[in-house]
Enzyme design. Sequence first.
Site, short mmCIF file in Angstrom:
data_model
loop_
_atom_site.label_atom_id
_atom_site.label_comp_id
_atom_site.label_asym_id
_atom_site.label_seq_id
_atom_site.Cartn_x
_atom_site.Cartn_y
_atom_site.Cartn_z
N LYS A 179 2.99 0.23 -12.10
CA LYS A 179 1.88 1.17 -11.92
C LYS A 179 2.27 2.54 -12.48
O LYS A 179 3.20 3.17 -11.99
CB LYS A 179 1.54 1.31 -10.44
CG LYS A 179 1.06 0.00 -9.82
CD LYS A 179 0.84 0.12 -8.33
CE LYS A 179 2.11 0.31 -7.56
NZ LYS A 179 1.95 0.17 -6.11
N THR A 210 -6.15 10.36 -2.82
CA THR A 210 -5.67 9.09 -3.37
C THR A 210 -4.73 8.37 -2.41
O THR A 210 -3.95 7.52 -2.83
CB THR A 210 -4.91 9.35 -4.69
OG1 THR A 210 -3.86 10.31 -4.42
CG2 THR A 210 -5.82 9.87 -5.78
N GLY A 212 -3.24 5.71 -0.31
CA GLY A 212 -3.48 4.27 -0.18
C GLY A 212 -3.80 3.54 -1.46
O GLY A 212 -4.14 2.34 -1.42
N THR A 213 -3.65 4.19 -2.62
CA THR A 213 -4.00 3.52 -3.88
C THR A 213 -3.18 2.25 -4.11
O THR A 213 -3.71 1.22 -4.52
CB THR A 213 -3.79 4.44 -5.10
OG1 THR A 213 -2.50 5.05 -4.98
CG2 THR A 213 -4.85 5.50 -5.20
N GLY A 214 -1.87 2.36 -3.85
CA GLY A 214 -0.98 1.22 -4.13
C GLY A 214 -1.29 0.03 -3.23
O GLY A 214 -1.35 -1.12 -3.69
N CYS A 215 -1.50 0.29 -1.94
CA CYS A 215 -1.82 -0.79 -0.97
C CYS A 215 -3.12 -1.46 -1.38
O CYS A 215 -3.25 -2.69 -1.35
CB CYS A 215 -1.98 -0.22 0.44
SG CYS A 215 -0.58 0.74 1.01
N1 ATP Z 1 -5.73 9.99 -10.48
C1 ATP Z 1 -5.90 8.70 -10.77
N2 ATP Z 1 -6.96 8.31 -11.52
C2 ATP Z 1 -7.15 7.00 -11.82
N3 ATP Z 1 -6.30 6.01 -11.44
C3 ATP Z 1 -5.22 6.35 -10.71
C4 ATP Z 1 -4.95 7.70 -10.32
N4 ATP Z 1 -3.80 7.71 -9.57
C5 ATP Z 1 -3.39 6.44 -9.49
N5 ATP Z 1 -4.21 5.60 -10.19
C6 ATP Z 1 -4.11 4.14 -10.30
O1 ATP Z 1 -4.03 3.65 -8.96
C7 ATP Z 1 -3.21 2.49 -8.90
C8 ATP Z 1 -2.06 2.74 -7.93
O2 ATP Z 1 -1.07 3.48 -8.62
P1 ATP Z 1 -0.03 4.48 -8.02
O3 ATP Z 1 0.94 4.76 -9.12
O4 ATP Z 1 -0.78 5.64 -7.42
O5 ATP Z 1 0.58 3.55 -6.92
P2 ATP Z 1 1.40 3.95 -5.67
O6 ATP Z 1 2.23 5.15 -5.97
O7 ATP Z 1 2.06 2.73 -5.17
O8 ATP Z 1 0.29 4.33 -4.68
P3 ATP Z 1 0.59 5.11 -3.37
O9 ATP Z 1 0.83 6.51 -3.87
O10 ATP Z 1 -0.67 4.93 -2.61
O11 ATP Z 1 1.79 4.49 -2.75
C9 ATP Z 1 -2.77 2.25 -10.35
O12 ATP Z 1 -3.67 1.35 -10.96
C10 ATP Z 1 -2.85 3.63 -10.98
O13 ATP Z 1 -2.94 3.59 -12.38
C1 MP5 Z 2 2.12 2.04 6.65
C2 MP5 Z 2 2.09 2.52 5.23
N1 MP5 Z 2 2.24 1.65 4.23
C3 MP5 Z 2 2.22 2.09 2.93
C4 MP5 Z 2 2.05 3.42 2.64
C5 MP5 Z 2 2.06 3.91 1.19
O1 MP5 Z 2 0.87 4.53 0.84
P1 MP5 Z 2 0.81 6.03 0.26
O2 MP5 Z 2 1.88 6.13 -0.78
O3 MP5 Z 2 -0.57 6.15 -0.31
O4 MP5 Z 2 1.05 6.98 1.38
C6 MP5 Z 2 1.91 4.31 3.73
N2 MP5 Z 2 1.75 5.62 3.54
N3 MP5 Z 2 1.94 3.83 5.01
#
Ligand code: ATP
Ligand code: MP5
Length: 270
Positions: A179, A210, A212-215
């Site tokens: 990602k 943003t 929770g994007t990864g989850c």
């Molecule tokens: N500002 C943004 N605009 C569009 N897409 C985004 C943006 N930020 C993240 N994404 C997309 O969201 C998805 C999750 O990516 P990200 O790199 O944010 O994951 P993550 O760091 O695991 O998430 P989190 O920060 O929630 O743990 C990917 O498909 C990424 O390209």
């Molecule tokens: C319980 C739990 N699982 C996963 C994430 C990662 O998500 P984020 O990077 O968006 O905070 C989180 N914050 N909390």
Amino acid sequence: MSERGTDLPNVLTVAGSDSGGGAGIQADLKTMLALGTHGMSVLTAVTAQNSLGVQGAWELPVEAVRAQYRSVVDDIGVQAVKTGMLASAELVETVAELIAGTDAPAVVDPVGVSKHGDALLAASALDSVRTKLLPVATVATPNLDEVAQLTGVRVETETDLRRAAAAVLEYGPRWVLIKGGHLAGDAVDLLTDGGEEHWLRAPRLDNRHTHGTGCTLASAVACGLAQGQSVPEAVAAAKEYVTGAIRAGFALGGGIGPVDHGWALRRGTA
Ligand SMILES: Nc1ncnc2c1ncn2[C@@H]1O[C@H](COP(=O)(O)OP(=O)(O)OP(=O)(O)O)[C@@H](O)[C@H]1O
Ligand SMILES: Cc1ncc(COP(=O)(O)O)c(N)n1
């Protein structure tokens, strides 16, 4: 399809609770509802968390995790499993062993730190993620910080994504989705199995909400797999879903608000 939704595939998340409802188990279950599946959960940890960060975290005992998993899989059955926050080496190894004994695809989101920089995985668990969890993954979905932690590869440009993917594949997942959400420019992710390469590109959305994007992305991939899609199809649909959810992300509390999981349910009803 029956009105009661009895044809819905079952998707299981094995993850931590986010009391603020934006990430973790809560994000996963909302995604599963929005994408037409029956969501189920194995809780690994409880966090006291809100839009400002993580104020506290407590792991569940290994027996509690194992018992939840067995209750779900032995009676109800699962068509896909997704993992998130696993907290400790002991929990990582337990979950890897449970997945290895389950006949369903597994999406592994190797959650390391929260968006605010709070540790959600002990440093002593990294080796178990590399050698036990990644090998049982159908798709692993690390972000750039997790890639650096797990492989030492630092990604600064889009072309570095290829090197990162190759380094993660060394640990044995069938596919890896790197990602690139934390890079500047378009939100570009790379999906590859070492042969095929699929670049997923979306415009960078100017929305700070943003959490929770990864989850959300990993759960959406699990939903697609449970519905019988191929890995590239499931990832393409999941990227579209998470992009829409970020576009609709909203302010909550005083910090980073959540993405809006419900946007797809409202599609066509406005
Ligand atoms: N500002 C943004 N605009 C569009 N897409 C985004 C943006 N930020 C993240 N994404 C997309 O969201 C998805 C999750 O990516 P990200 O790199 O944010 O994951 P993550 O760091 O695991 O998430 P989190 O920060 O929630 O743990 C990917 O498909 C990424 O390209
Ligand atoms: C319980 C739990 N699982 C996963 C994430 C990662 O998500 P984020 O990077 O968006 O905070 C989180 N914050 N909390």
